[in-house]
Design a protein around this motif. Structure first.
Motif, PDB file in Angstrom:
ATOM      1  N   PHE A 177      45.461  50.887  49.533  1.00  0.00           N
ATOM      2  CA  PHE A 177      44.166  50.414  48.447  1.00  0.00           C
ATOM      3  C   PHE A 177      42.749  50.586  48.608  1.00  0.00           C
ATOM      4  O   PHE A 177      41.868  50.998  48.182  1.00  0.00           O
ATOM      5  CB  PHE A 177      43.836  48.761  48.543  1.00  0.00           C
ATOM      6  N   PHE A 202      40.138  53.475  46.930  1.00  0.00           N
ATOM      7  CA  PHE A 202      38.408  52.694  47.037  1.00  0.00           C
ATOM      8  C   PHE A 202      37.088  53.351  47.217  1.00  0.00           C
ATOM      9  O   PHE A 202      36.637  53.755  46.650  1.00  0.00           O
ATOM     10  CB  PHE A 202      38.737  50.811  47.099  1.00  0.00           C
ATOM     11  N   PHE A 243      41.082  41.412  54.321  1.00  0.00           N
ATOM     12  CA  PHE A 243      43.162  41.535  54.243  1.00  0.00           C
ATOM     13  C   PHE A 243      43.972  41.832  55.223  1.00  0.00           C
ATOM     14  O   PHE A 243      44.601  41.302  55.615  1.00  0.00           O
ATOM     15  CB  PHE A 243      43.258  42.434  52.980  1.00  0.00           C
ATOM     16  N   ALA A 299      32.445  42.874  34.326  1.00  0.00           N
ATOM     17  CA  ALA A 299      32.258  44.104  35.123  1.00  0.00           C
ATOM     18  C   ALA A 299      31.863  44.807  33.756  1.00  0.00           C
ATOM     19  O   ALA A 299      31.695  46.037  34.563  1.00  0.00           O
ATOM     20  CB  ALA A 299      33.971  43.939  36.057  1.00  0.00           C
ATOM     21  N   PHE A 300      32.790  44.937  32.876  1.00  0.00           N
ATOM     22  CA  PHE A 300      32.511  46.062  31.877  1.00  0.00           C
ATOM     23  C   PHE A 300      31.334  46.016  31.348  1.00  0.00           C
ATOM     24  O   PHE A 300      30.572  46.942  31.289  1.00  0.00           O
ATOM     25  CB  PHE A 300      33.957  45.689  30.697  1.00  0.00           C
ATOM     26  N   PRO A 360      32.140  48.732  39.063  1.00  0.00           N
ATOM     27  CA  PRO A 360      33.863  49.107  39.914  1.00  0.00           C
ATOM     28  C   PRO A 360      34.351  47.934  40.881  1.00  0.00           C
ATOM     29  O   PRO A 360      35.533  47.937  41.319  1.00  0.00           O
ATOM     30  CB  PRO A 360      33.623  50.834  40.065  1.00  0.00           C
ATOM     31  N   ILE A 401      35.986  45.280  39.666  1.00  0.00           N
ATOM     32  CA  ILE A 401      37.061  45.606  39.406  1.00  0.00           C
ATOM     33  C   ILE A 401      38.193  45.813  40.480  1.00  0.00           C
ATOM     34  O   ILE A 401      39.530  45.103  41.055  1.00  0.00           O
ATOM     35  CB  ILE A 401      37.518  46.726  38.589  1.00  0.00           C
ATOM     36  N   ALA A 402      37.843  46.359  41.426  1.00  0.00           N
ATOM     37  CA  ALA A 402      38.694  46.973  43.199  1.00  0.00           C
ATOM     38  C   ALA A 402      39.040  45.302  43.490  1.00  0.00           C
ATOM     39  O   ALA A 402      39.968  45.529  44.017  1.00  0.00           O
ATOM     40  CB  ALA A 402      38.028  47.399  43.784  1.00  0.00           C
ATOM     41  N   MET A 403      37.798  44.562  44.289  1.00  0.00           N
ATOM     42  CA  MET A 403      38.007  43.543  44.375  1.00  0.00           C
ATOM     43  C   MET A 403      38.865  42.460  43.788  1.00  0.00           C
ATOM     44  O   MET A 403      39.861  41.859  44.213  1.00  0.00           O
ATOM     45  CB  MET A 403      37.045  42.131  44.439  1.00  0.00           C
ATOM     46  N   THR A 463      41.763  43.958  42.022  1.00  0.00           N
ATOM     47  CA  THR A 463      42.664  43.650  41.568  1.00  0.00           C
ATOM     48  C   THR A 463      43.471  43.390  43.076  1.00  0.00           C
ATOM     49  O   THR A 463      44.841  43.741  43.634  1.00  0.00           O
ATOM     50  CB  THR A 463      42.995  45.929  41.893  1.00  0.00           C
ATOM     51  N   ILE A 464      42.807  43.892  44.482  1.00  0.00           N
ATOM     52  CA  ILE A 464      43.758  43.587  45.570  1.00  0.00           C
ATOM     53  C   ILE A 464      44.040  41.865  45.638  1.00  0.00           C
ATOM     54  O   ILE A 464      44.591  41.345  46.796  1.00  0.00           O
ATOM     55  CB  ILE A 464      42.519  44.525  47.099  1.00  0.00           C
ATOM     56  N   GLY A 465      42.943  41.570  44.944  1.00  0.00           N
ATOM     57  CA  GLY A 465      42.679  40.112  45.455  1.00  0.00           C
ATOM     58  C   GLY A 465      44.671  39.556  44.430  1.00  0.00           C
ATOM     59  O   GLY A 465      45.401  38.925  45.292  1.00  0.00           O
ATOM     60  N   TYR A 475      46.819  41.703  43.443  1.00  0.00           N
ATOM     61  CA  TYR A 475      47.996  42.361  44.295  1.00  0.00           C
ATOM     62  C   TYR A 475      48.342  41.186  45.217  1.00  0.00           C
ATOM     63  O   TYR A 475      49.489  41.068  45.859  1.00  0.00           O
ATOM     64  CB  TYR A 475      47.809  43.507  44.580  1.00  0.00           C
ATOM     65  N   MET A 526      52.567  45.045  41.465  1.00  0.00           N
ATOM     66  CA  MET A 526      51.568  45.660  41.131  1.00  0.00           C
ATOM     67  C   MET A 526      51.635  45.351  39.203  1.00  0.00           C
ATOM     68  O   MET A 526      50.582  46.141  38.683  1.00  0.00           O
ATOM     69  CB  MET A 526      51.655  47.294  40.785  1.00  0.00           C
ATOM     70  N   VAL A 569      48.678  42.881  38.877  1.00  0.00           N
ATOM     71  CA  VAL A 569      47.037  43.851  38.402  1.00  0.00           C
ATOM     72  C   VAL A 569      47.397  44.355  37.054  1.00  0.00           C
ATOM     73  O   VAL A 569      46.670  44.262  36.144  1.00  0.00           O
ATOM     74  CB  VAL A 569      47.462  45.021  39.713  1.00  0.00           C
ATOM     75  N   TRP A 570      48.648  45.330  36.184  1.00  0.00           N
ATOM     76  CA  TRP A 570      48.471  45.996  35.069  1.00  0.00           C
ATOM     77  C   TRP A 570      48.010  44.832  34.710  1.00  0.00           C
ATOM     78  O   TRP A 570      47.057  45.008  33.330  1.00  0.00           O
ATOM     79  CB  TRP A 570      49.660  46.504  34.734  1.00  0.00           C
ATOM     80  N   LEU A 585      44.288  43.646  33.936  1.00  0.00           N
ATOM     81  CA  LEU A 585      43.611  44.786  34.000  1.00  0.00           C
ATOM     82  C   LEU A 585      44.533  44.605  32.013  1.00  0.00           C
ATOM     83  O   LEU A 585      42.748  44.362  31.435  1.00  0.00           O
ATOM     84  CB  LEU A 585      44.475  45.540  34.255  1.00  0.00           C
ATOM     85  N   PHE A 638      37.280  41.115  26.979  1.00  0.00           N
ATOM     86  CA  PHE A 638      36.675  41.767  26.842  1.00  0.00           C
ATOM     87  C   PHE A 638      36.435  41.335  24.947  1.00  0.00           C
ATOM     88  O   PHE A 638      35.363  41.253  24.670  1.00  0.00           O
ATOM     89  CB  PHE A 638      36.765  42.655  26.694  1.00  0.00           C
TER      90      PHE A 638
END
Lengths: 150, 510
Positions: free
Chosen positions: A94, A98, A132, B217-218, B396, B399-401, B403-405, B407, B413, B416-417, B420, B427
């Motif tokens: 991650f 990032f 995390f 985010a988009f 970004p 989006i990153a936050m 994904t980790i949240g 996951y 994963m 995560v997919w 998205l 959207f």
């Protein structure tokens, strides 16, 4: 493209999917089939109504969907950026993903402040790492640099 | 009720809960201040982070974001004439002229005090009204609960959408999402398509984050709204007399009373929102004023009316949400999702099965409204800097936050997919002007409605007439039918203007 045209196409597509869904759901054992079959049938009818509504609107509603070139370009970049993140995370971890991709995507989107990119990415990754890994101690994929050093 | 409140008091004043409320309120103000970010997005991004926390810590955080964001929206509304949230639209009418006349700081203080007061009145109403209403709802049997869920879902679908058909389709999408996985009653797999990860269903968090975090985010990346620092500085420039003269706060008392009443009343009605409350309140205050011509040109009462009403809408929108499972607005729908994540079933059972936490949450709404005053007062300059955060870097990061949240919940994963993918659907739905809240609510209410329907049929040995056997059921059926037919009748009624293409429903995403 006219909004009404697009809506008609989406509504017809949705109607097709709903009919397929209803057929699929009707194959479930009896007790499990009630709700999904009913919902899909209702969705098929609603999609038809939507298609008729937007079909009628096509003749008097000239509302057009406008998307500027720069906006479309940014949308494509952020969508590909999100995909790149999802692909990179299992391979690189991650935080490595990032620290590279967050400023990378922002740069490609058009944000050019080197200081802003560096500080923003470092603070952001630092906070997430603290939360995390240090506080929550969540098991996350191994970072590539960690694996290489080990 | 008093017993439960006394039980909840020490829980809510625990260090971790207080910290969560402070952090949540500050984060909420920052989120609300950033044009393009909404309360729903803030809560949706942060819910996955709270997954491992005790429920009240998570709920304290959510309460803070909810109250904070509503005030935060007033900062760009006053300084830049850009409402940070839809509920800040009416604040621009008088807030921006005040800032242009050199009273920007004063306008922000009026907005802050009014927001805090509106929030306090609303939270007190929630604490007083929700328990008796829930005790009535607890008397409902399975058939009544089934119809209540159907009514709630129909109401939100019809009221939140420009076109009720789109609202109902959104609800249908949510209902189908809710059926994915193993059927709890029969053990049959539904819509799993031999994918192992789908057998446990699509988690509410994956749905919430996908629908509410990814599309903004988009949009943020696409629109890249940049704040002009010169305009910001002009808005912040205060006249010397503002610092030396004492503002006549007492003159705002009638406005606060009227605006709180309007905000609370509108919040209780499902499908409305803070923006409707603030516009009605601003208009009523103008009508009641001795010099209505001052409004729109920098009247302090205009700012007070708008901000007091939109915050008064917050907790009261939770009254039908917590007691009946019918959210007053989209934020309340997301909060219901947050409750579900922490094992709390929205509806009257909250007041029976998890009463101390539920009362703790209601107290958290009250405490965060008070905290808002202090955080807003002392952190005003800091929140103005937030306005200058680059949206192209924020997009970004969101989006990153997310994904980790997502996951971190199941170490998956696949989730995560899926998030998205749902984000892309969300959207597209927004671009097609389909409301997202009915889908979320359907995922929450759908399984409950299905279980209650089956229970009713088990009790009656398959006799469907059991569903119509009580007066309450019949009332709820009638209300549902009225809810569906009313827009049709309105369209067909002679002399009523039809909705034109440029007329959109007021957005109630907070």
């Amino acid at each position: 493209m006219q909004r009404a045209t697009l809506e008609t196409m989406v509504a017809l597509g949705l109607m097709g999917l709903s009919v397929a869904g209803a057929v699929h759901a009707s194959g479930f054992p009896r007790g499990s089939a009630y709700l999904p079959t009913t919902v899909f049938v209702a969705m098929a009818i609603l999609s038809l109504v939507w298609a008729v509504q937007s079909g009628i609107a096509h003749f008097h509603d000239k509302d057009r969907l406008r998307i500027e070139r720069v906006e479309a370009r940014r949308l494509a970049i952020i969508a590909f950026g999100a995909l790149a993140l999802a692909v990179a995370i299992p391979a690189f971890g991650f935080f490595t993903s990032f620290i590279v991709l967050v400023p990378g995507i922002a740069f490609v989107l058009g944000y050019r402040s080197a200081r802003g990119l560096a500080v923003g990415a470092l603070v952001f990754v630092g906070i997430l790492y603290l939360f995390f890994v240090v506080i929550l101690n969540r098991p996350l994929p191994v970072e590539i640099w960690h694996a290489l050093l080990a | 009720m008093v017993d439960y409140l006394l039980q909840a008091l020490p829980l809510v004043f625990a260090f971790d809960v207080m910290l969560a409320m402070v952090v949540g309120t500050a984060a909420g103000v920052a989120i609300g201040a950033l044009p393009g970010l909404s309360t729903t997005m803030g809560i949706a991004v942060l819910i996955p982070l709270t997954f491992t926390m005790p429920p009240l810590v998570a709920l304290g955080l959510m309460a803070g974001i909810y109250n904070g964001a509503m005030y935060g929206g007033s900062i760009p509304a006053i300084l830049l004439r850009i409402p940070g949230t839809p509920a800040g639209i009416a604040t621009t009418f008088d807030g921006y002229p005040m800032a242009q006349q050199g009273h920007g700081v004063q306008a922000m203080r009026i907005a802050l005090v009014s927001s805090a007061l509106g929030g306090i009145v609303s939270a007190l109403t929630l604490i007083l009204l929700a328990p008796p209403l829930a005790s009535v709802a607890l008397l409902f049997g399975p058939a009544e609960v089934f119809w209540l869920a159907v009514f709630g879902l129909t109401a939100i679908s019809v009221l939140l959408a420009e076109n009720p058909v789109k609202g109902l389709l959104s609800a249908g999408f949510g209902l189908i999402i809710g059926t994915v996985g193993i059927d709890q009653l029969t053990g049959n797999e539904r819509f799993t398509f031999d994918v192992l990860e789908l057998t446990s269903g699509i988690g509410i968090l994956v749905l919430l984050t996908g629908l509410y975090a990814i599309p903004p985010a988009f949009e943020l990346a696409a629109k890249a709204m940049l704040v002009n620092p010169t305009e910001l500085a002009r808005g912040m420039a205060s006249k010397a007399e503002d610092a030396s003269e004492r503002f006549a706060w007492r003159s705002l008392i009638p406005t606060w009373i009227r605006a709180s009443g309007i905000g609370v009343a509108i919040g209780i009605v499902p499908g409305t929102g803070g923006n409707i409350a603030s516009i009605i309140s601003w208009n009523e205050t103008r009508r009641a004023a001795r010099e209505p011509e001052r409004f729109g040109k920098g009247a302090p009462e205009g700012v007070a009316a708008s901000e007091c009403a939109n915050n008064a809408d917050n907790a009261s929108a939770l009254i039908p949400a917590l007691t009946l499972g019918i959210p007053g607005n989209a934020v309340a729908a997301v909060i219901l999702g947050g409750l579900l994540v922490h094992g709390m079933q929205p509806g009257p059972a909250l007041f029976r099965d998890t009463a101390p936490v539920t009362y703790g949450f209601m107290l958290a709404m009250l405490i965060t409204a008070v905290l808002l005053f202090f955080i807003g007062w002392f952190g005003a300059r800091l929140f103005i800097y937030v306005l200058q955060m680059p949206p192209l870097l924020l997009a970004p990061m969101i989006i990153a936050m997310s994904t980790i949240g997502i996951y971190a919940i199941n170490n998956s994963m696949f989730d995560v997919w899926l998030m998205l993918f749902i984000g892309v659907i969300g959207f597209l739905m927004e671009r097609l002007r389909m409301p997202l809240a009915p889908a979320v609510l359907a995922v929450i209410l759908g399984p409950m409605a299905e279980a209650e329907l089956r229970r009713s049929l088990l009790i009656s040995r398959g006799d469907f007439s059991f569903l119509f056997s009580s007066a309450i059921s019949l009332i709820l059926v009638a209300l549902t039918i009225i809810m569906v037919i009313a827009p049709l009748v309105r369209r067909l009624a002679p002399g009523k203007p039809k909705r034109g293409k440029d007329e959109h429903p007021v957005q109630v995403d907070g």
